[in-house]
Design a protein around this motif. Structure first.
Motif, mmCIF file in Angstrom:
data_model
loop_
_atom_site.group_PDB
_atom_site.id
_atom_site.type_symbol
_atom_site.label_atom_id
_atom_site.label_comp_id
_atom_site.label_asym_id
_atom_site.label_seq_id
_atom_site.Cartn_x
_atom_site.Cartn_y
_atom_site.Cartn_z
ATOM 1 N N PRO A 246 0.796 -1.141 0.215
ATOM 2 C CA PRO A 246 0.040 0.002 0.022
ATOM 3 C C PRO A 246 0.905 1.434 0.041
ATOM 4 O O PRO A 246 1.662 1.219 0.778
ATOM 5 C CB PRO A 246 -0.760 -0.086 1.199
ATOM 6 C CG PRO A 246 -0.721 -1.690 1.789
ATOM 7 C CD PRO A 246 0.404 -2.129 1.174
ATOM 8 N N SER A 247 0.549 2.146 -1.104
ATOM 9 C CA SER A 247 1.045 3.515 -1.083
ATOM 10 C C SER A 247 2.535 3.633 -1.433
ATOM 11 O O SER A 247 2.995 4.477 -1.488
ATOM 12 C CB SER A 247 1.016 4.313 0.170
ATOM 13 O OG SER A 247 -0.490 4.315 0.789
ATOM 14 N N THR A 248 2.975 2.360 -1.948
ATOM 15 C CA THR A 248 4.508 2.447 -2.688
ATOM 16 C C THR A 248 4.315 3.144 -3.820
ATOM 17 O O THR A 248 3.649 2.807 -4.713
ATOM 18 C CB THR A 248 4.722 0.986 -2.602
ATOM 19 O OG1 THR A 248 4.867 0.397 -1.164
ATOM 20 C CG2 THR A 248 6.579 0.864 -3.014
ATOM 21 N N LEU A 249 5.583 3.933 -4.078
ATOM 22 C CA LEU A 249 5.578 4.600 -5.417
ATOM 23 C C LEU A 249 6.353 4.010 -6.269
ATOM 24 O O LEU A 249 6.351 3.841 -7.434
ATOM 25 C CB LEU A 249 6.004 6.091 -5.145
ATOM 26 C CG LEU A 249 4.834 6.945 -4.180
ATOM 27 C CD1 LEU A 249 5.555 8.252 -3.904
ATOM 28 C CD2 LEU A 249 3.623 6.987 -4.883
ATOM 29 N N VAL B 18 6.998 5.806 0.022
ATOM 30 C CA VAL B 18 5.704 5.346 0.130
ATOM 31 C C VAL B 18 5.052 6.663 0.301
ATOM 32 O O VAL B 18 5.628 7.853 0.819
ATOM 33 C CB VAL B 18 5.507 4.742 1.179
ATOM 34 C CG1 VAL B 18 5.909 3.238 1.204
ATOM 35 C CG2 VAL B 18 5.906 5.255 2.782
ATOM 36 N N ARG B 19 3.851 7.048 -0.026
ATOM 37 C CA ARG B 19 3.103 8.083 -0.035
ATOM 38 C C ARG B 19 2.572 8.291 1.184
ATOM 39 O O ARG B 19 1.848 7.218 1.785
ATOM 40 C CB ARG B 19 1.721 8.002 -1.191
ATOM 41 C CG ARG B 19 0.954 9.362 -1.017
ATOM 42 C CD ARG B 19 -0.117 9.350 -2.096
ATOM 43 N NE ARG B 19 0.440 9.200 -3.559
ATOM 44 C CZ ARG B 19 0.194 7.861 -4.222
ATOM 45 N NH1 ARG B 19 -0.497 7.157 -3.697
ATOM 46 N NH2 ARG B 19 0.584 7.786 -5.336
ATOM 47 N N HIS C 174 -0.010 9.270 4.094
ATOM 48 C CA HIS C 174 -1.465 9.827 4.022
ATOM 49 C C HIS C 174 -1.572 10.926 4.954
ATOM 50 O O HIS C 174 -1.204 11.048 6.271
ATOM 51 C CB HIS C 174 -2.268 8.592 4.762
ATOM 52 C CG HIS C 174 -2.241 7.507 3.616
ATOM 53 N ND1 HIS C 174 -2.671 7.385 2.345
ATOM 54 C CD2 HIS C 174 -1.604 6.408 3.714
ATOM 55 C CE1 HIS C 174 -2.564 6.091 1.940
ATOM 56 N NE2 HIS C 174 -1.863 5.555 2.703
#
Length: 135
Positions: free
Chosen positions: A105-108, A131-132, A134
């Motif tokens: 999750p959220s890995t760019l 990672v993004r 939140h």
């Protein structure tokens, strides 16, 4: 033939040699142990790249951190060198597939390097990912 070409060359050397297959198996084992939620048994030797220049790998890592506005820990590469002996190590990289990133999750993006010292029977694995956050 296609089979002899695939057996003859890989980033690990000729796959008809036990040492080449063993190196490949070590890296798969490191990935499986480091990422227990993933199964890397379907990777092929061609999924890895042999890095020929340790300075380029260090620069790629350092530049990635710099680009993110993060400092490189001052003694990082000295510590890695003490444990693995960079000059004696073969270096491999692996770029994970989009499906691997989708599972995180959220890995760019991510980068993976393996420093393998055959004589010491050691692998240093460096995994860098962004990672993004939140908000």
């Amino acid at each position: 033939s296609e089979l002899s070409a695939s057996v003859g060359s890989s980033p690990f050397g000729p796959l008809d040699q036990v040492s080449s297959r063993r190196t490949f198996a070590y890296l798969i084992a490191v990935l499986n142990a480091s990422h227990p939620d993933h199964d890397f048994s379907t990777l092929r030797p061609v999924d890895f790249k042999r890095e020929r220049n340790v300075s380029q790998v260090i620069n790629a890592f350092n530049n990635a951190l710099f680009g993110l506005g993060m400092p490189v820990p001052p003694t990082l590469w000295d510590i890695v060198d003490d444990h693995i002996d960079l000059k004696e190590s073969a270096i491999y990289s692996y770029q994970p597939s989009a499906s691997f990133l989708a599972d995180e999750p959220s890995t760019l993006w991510s980068m993976m390097w393996f420093f393998f010292n055959k004589r010491r029977k050691r692998v240093a694995y460096i995994y860098l990912k962004t990672v993004r956050l939140h908000s």
